[in-house]
Design a protein around this motif. Structure first.
Motif, PDB file in Angstrom:
ATOM      1  N   GLY A 179       3.285 -10.694   3.026  1.00  0.00           N
ATOM      2  CA  GLY A 179       3.793  -9.789   4.060  1.00  0.00           C
ATOM      3  C   GLY A 179       3.142  -8.421   4.043  1.00  0.00           C
ATOM      4  N   GLY A 180       2.378  -8.128   2.976  1.00  0.00           N
ATOM      5  CA  GLY A 180       1.635  -6.875   2.923  1.00  0.00           C
ATOM      6  C   GLY A 180       2.295  -5.749   2.154  1.00  0.00           C
ATOM      7  N   GLY A 181       3.528  -5.969   1.675  1.00  0.00           N
ATOM      8  CA  GLY A 181       4.237  -4.896   0.977  1.00  0.00           C
ATOM      9  C   GLY A 181       3.660  -4.563  -0.390  1.00  0.00           C
ATOM     10  N   LEU A 182       3.167  -5.563  -1.102  1.00  0.00           N
ATOM     11  CA  LEU A 182       2.593  -5.317  -2.431  1.00  0.00           C
ATOM     12  C   LEU A 182       1.210  -4.693  -2.329  1.00  0.00           C
ATOM     13  CD1 LEU A 182       2.610  -5.496  -5.525  1.00  0.00           C
ATOM     14  CD2 LEU A 182       1.765  -7.841  -5.326  1.00  0.00           C
ATOM     15  N   ILE A 183       0.358  -5.252  -1.471  1.00  0.00           N
ATOM     16  CA  ILE A 183      -1.008  -4.719  -1.400  1.00  0.00           C
ATOM     17  C   ILE A 183      -1.013  -3.308  -0.803  1.00  0.00           C
ATOM     18  CG2 ILE A 183      -1.684  -5.746   0.840  1.00  0.00           C
ATOM     19  CD1 ILE A 183      -4.467  -6.275  -0.586  1.00  0.00           C
ATOM     20  N   ALA A 184      -0.109  -3.037   0.139  1.00  0.00           N
ATOM     21  CA  ALA A 184      -0.022  -1.673   0.698  1.00  0.00           C
ATOM     22  C   ALA A 184       0.385  -0.687  -0.396  1.00  0.00           C
ATOM     23  CB  ALA A 184       0.968  -1.633   1.858  1.00  0.00           C
TER      24      ALA A 184
END
Length: 313
Positions: A179-184
């Protein structure tokens, strides 16, 4: 708007009493195999077994007393459902969790064990969202998105912040992309606490929406979700994508066989249990290992919640 260094630092301080500063492990065999020096940040040893505890805790701590009283709600098939349930329990807050009816029983049991109040829905994204909205209206609970929420992203950033605190000279930090929360969050910490360090994502070819989103400059979606990495079937959001677009260097895609092989090697050599989603960044490094020879690489081992009756190998 890219969150500031101060906001990341405040999140680190805020959640410190509620989460583990997880260990960083090394393996001489895996260094040899990859040709790089790898530092594995082991979020598998986080409370509830995944990095998501950080974002969930930070998001709840940012609520007003009135909001805490009304509770929180999310939709998730797995790790965030568990994270929000446990974080809420630790902080004396009610957690309403919408889970697709086909979510693994082991994950439903874990959510119940952490005190989450489960409502089952059809497995489509729309059905999950509608059910969460209904609960929100009926209870007044605050909706917390698993990955597209600024406070969740800032909480997630704390893992890489800890890693770079103990190993400030890393050249790259690899994470999986769902969902992109960790990499962001990771890319924020790399920007603020790294020195000439870059953030790289790993993603299955079967769900390569983030790879395509970086190419097209807009959020892309997947037609199929045929991957063993069940935690990576979600897509990016309007809050995390601008951060990813600006701060993530690249996303490396991997085959299903590479994911399963990476998962197995880590089990065999490091004696630690990781879920398929968690194996993706290591698989990405092995796929492109010539490019990363002799580099110092951090890998966020994102989670270890595996259904042992359903292993992919």
């Amino acid at each position: 708007m890219i969150p500031t260094k101060q906001e990341v630092e405040e999140a680190c301080e805020r959640i410190k009493p509620y989460v583990h500063n997880t260990p960083v492990l090394k393996s001489s065999y895996l260094n040899e195999l990859s040709g790089a020096e790898i530092f594995f940040k082991c979020e598998i040893f986080q409370k509830m077994g995944a990095f998501k505890m950080r974002g969930a805790t930070n998001a709840i701590l940012q609520l007003s007393e009135a909001q805490k009283k009304a509770g929180v709600v999310t939709h998730s098939s797995g790790n965030f459902a568990q994270a929000l349930s446990l974080a809420a329990k630790n902080l004396g807050v009610k957690a309403y969790i919408v889970m697709p009816e086909n979510a693994p029983q082991v994950k439903k049991d874990a959510v119940k064990g952490y005190g989450g109040i489960i409502t089952e829905s059809e497995s489509t994204a729309i059905a999950r969202e509608q059910e969460a909205e209904r609960i929100q209206k009926e209870t007044g609970a605050t909706f917390i998105h698993p990955s597209n929420d600024k406070n969740v992203i800032l909480g997630n950033a704390t893992s890489a912040a800890e890693l770079l605190q103990s190993h400030p000279d890393l050249d790259y930090v690899f994470t999986p992309v769902g969902g992109g929360g960790l990499i962001a969050g990771t890319s924020l910490s790399v920007k603020y606490f790294g020195t000439n360090c870059k953030t790289i994502g790993g993603e299955p070819f079967e769900v390569d929406d983030a790879f395509r989103s970086l190419q097209s400059g807009k959020i892309e979606f997947n037609d199929t979700t045929n991957t063993s990495a069940d935690g990576l079937k979600t897509f990016l959001g309007d809050i995390n994508f601008p951060i990813i677009k600006e701060l993530v260097s690249e996303i490396i895609r991997v085959e299903e066989t590479e994911i399963i092989s990476a998962m197995k090697i880590i089990w065999e050599r490091m004696k630690i249990i990781i879920e398929p989603s968690c194996a993706v960044p290591f698989a990405a490094l092995l796929r492109e290992k010539e490019r990363f020879k002799n580099k110092k690489i951090g890998i966020i081992l994102s989670g270890g919640n595996v259904d042992l009756k359903n292993l992919p190998f």
